[in-house]
Design a protein around this motif. Structure first.
Motif, PDB file in Angstrom:
ATOM      1  N   ASN A 215      40.302  29.690  50.091  1.00  0.00           N
ATOM      2  CA  ASN A 215      38.759  30.038  49.448  1.00  0.00           C
ATOM      3  C   ASN A 215      39.869  29.631  47.686  1.00  0.00           C
ATOM      4  O   ASN A 215      39.906  30.659  47.211  1.00  0.00           O
ATOM      5  N   LYS A 216      39.333  28.375  47.128  1.00  0.00           N
ATOM      6  CA  LYS A 216      39.203  28.485  45.943  1.00  0.00           C
ATOM      7  C   LYS A 216      37.838  28.826  44.649  1.00  0.00           C
ATOM      8  O   LYS A 216      37.145  28.351  45.336  1.00  0.00           O
ATOM      9  N   LYS A 217      38.189  29.237  44.213  1.00  0.00           N
ATOM     10  CA  LYS A 217      37.847  30.223  42.679  1.00  0.00           C
ATOM     11  C   LYS A 217      38.184  30.058  41.995  1.00  0.00           C
ATOM     12  O   LYS A 217      39.571  30.304  41.271  1.00  0.00           O
ATOM     13  N   ILE A 218      37.595  29.220  40.667  1.00  0.00           N
ATOM     14  CA  ILE A 218      37.558  29.598  39.517  1.00  0.00           C
ATOM     15  C   ILE A 218      36.809  30.209  38.524  1.00  0.00           C
ATOM     16  O   ILE A 218      35.304  30.835  38.760  1.00  0.00           O
ATOM     17  N   GLU A 219      37.392  31.395  37.669  1.00  0.00           N
ATOM     18  CA  GLU A 219      36.767  32.099  36.947  1.00  0.00           C
ATOM     19  C   GLU A 219      36.376  32.128  35.188  1.00  0.00           C
ATOM     20  O   GLU A 219      37.902  31.758  34.845  1.00  0.00           O
ATOM     21  N   VAL A 220      35.577  31.334  34.366  1.00  0.00           N
ATOM     22  CA  VAL A 220      35.488  31.781  33.331  1.00  0.00           C
ATOM     23  C   VAL A 220      35.272  32.367  32.744  1.00  0.00           C
ATOM     24  O   VAL A 220      33.832  32.881  32.653  1.00  0.00           O
ATOM     25  N   LYS A 221      35.220  33.620  31.625  1.00  0.00           N
ATOM     26  CA  LYS A 221      34.847  34.083  30.840  1.00  0.00           C
ATOM     27  C   LYS A 221      34.518  33.660  29.011  1.00  0.00           C
ATOM     28  O   LYS A 221      35.270  33.276  28.788  1.00  0.00           O
ATOM     29  N   ALA A 222      33.401  34.138  29.300  1.00  0.00           N
ATOM     30  CA  ALA A 222      32.629  33.759  27.964  1.00  0.00           C
ATOM     31  C   ALA A 222      31.735  34.775  27.381  1.00  0.00           C
ATOM     32  O   ALA A 222      31.168  35.598  27.376  1.00  0.00           O
ATOM     33  N   HIS A 223      32.363  34.821  25.602  1.00  0.00           N
ATOM     34  CA  HIS A 223      32.146  36.017  24.942  1.00  0.00           C
ATOM     35  C   HIS A 223      30.609  35.441  24.026  1.00  0.00           C
ATOM     36  O   HIS A 223      30.237  34.828  23.546  1.00  0.00           O
ATOM     37  N   GLY A 224      29.864  36.763  23.166  1.00  0.00           N
ATOM     38  CA  GLY A 224      28.240  36.860  23.203  1.00  0.00           C
ATOM     39  C   GLY A 224      29.191  36.553  21.388  1.00  0.00           C
ATOM     40  O   GLY A 224      30.161  36.053  20.523  1.00  0.00           O
TER      41      GLY A 224
END
Length: 305
Positions: A2-11
């Protein structure tokens, strides 16, 4: 697998230059790492799907407010043969309509996460082009300041002529950010400022002065002169308040901050609500102000700058 990509971006918050930046003057904006949204992408057997705090359902059936990210996903899926159906989940929370750049955060996170999941090797310029186009869809008009700042780990100095420039220099101070809980309305605020400028040469001069103060902030930042920037913040707040962009809560917070050790305080963003920033010499002063002013705001964050 189960491929999963996570990207966090800030304010982000605008330190100085709100409103005057519209007329070609300088502005400075700061990334806020404490406020972020994570975009998670994985494959799904059903239709392409979206999960957010406010919407759970088929991605392309989402309300109009999601048109910017619908554009991003559609654009990226079209670049892949036999593209899979995706489940895209947004977690974390950035208050809406407060000047924190929430729509730019979601647009950038979506562009990066979906392109990575699909194996697209987009250049930085392509990522920003897609993100900014989504912002244009969201707002009708976007300077590019928000997208540049939510994609930066450093202060961003911006004007319309030159675009964004990153400034890695630290000021050596503490920024207290307080959310009044009052929804700002940038469109109404910008229209009000324009009307006042059209009717008064004094108001035109005040906007020009705001631009001068933003330029001066940049120079004092390089010199690590937080005390002078504090004085600039107070002068900027006086000008913004003269345009009736302040509120009783904003006035109260600025007064309490300056009476309890802040170097300066001002509204940030369009005004008529939203957030207040107080420049403090250290965390202790920031925490003291937050405690004294807490009856006037819903939430607060402290950033070392």
């Amino acid at each position: 697998m189960n491929k999963k990509i996570e990207v966090k971006a800030h304010g982000k918050v605008i330190l100085i230059g709100e409103h005057s930046v519209v007329y070609g003057y300088d502005a400075l904006a700061l990334p806020i790492q404490a406020l972020n949204i994570t975009t998670t992408v994985e494959e799904t057997d059903g239709p392409t799907w979206m999960d957010t705090t406010h919407y759970h359902g088929a991605f392309f059936d989402a309300p109009d407010e999601y048109d910017g990210i619908k554009y991003i996903v559609k654009t990226l899926l079209e670049r892949v043969e036999n593209a899979p159906n995706l489940k895209i989940t947004y977690t974390g929370e950035i208050p809406m309509e407060r000047g924190f750049g929430s729509s730019a955060v979601v647009a950038l996170g979506t562009t990066k996460a979906v392109s990575q999941f699909l194996g697209l090797t987009l250049s930085e310029a392509e990522i920003m082009e897609i993100t900014n186009h989504a912002e244009m869809i969201n707002h009708g008009k976007a300077s590019g300041l928000d997208a540049a700042t939510v994609n930066s780990d450093y202060l961003v100095f911006f004007n319309k002529q030159d675009g964004p420039k990153q400034l890695s220099q630290k000021l050596g101070a503490t920024l207290l950010i307080m959310d009044t809980g009052e929804l700002g309305n940038t469109k109404v605020a910008v229209q009000s400022v324009k009307k006042q400028m059209d009717e008064s040469d004094l108001k035109k001069k005040q906007i020009a002065r705001l631009g001068e103060l933003a330029t001066a902030t940049r120079q004092n930042w390089f010199n690590q002169n937080a005390e002078e920037i504090g004085k600039i913040f107070n002068e900027a707040e006086d000008i913004l308040a003269s345009f009736k962009l302040s509120t009783e809560r904003i006035d109260n917070i600025c007064k309490i901050a300056n009476e309890n050790g802040a170097l300066g305080a001002k509204l940030s963003g369009g005004g008529l609500g939203g957030i207040v920033i107080a420049l403090c010499p250290n965390q202790e002063v920031a925490k003291k102000i937050a405690e004294k002013a807490k009856a006037n705001f819903d939430n607060d964050w402290i950033e070392e700058i």
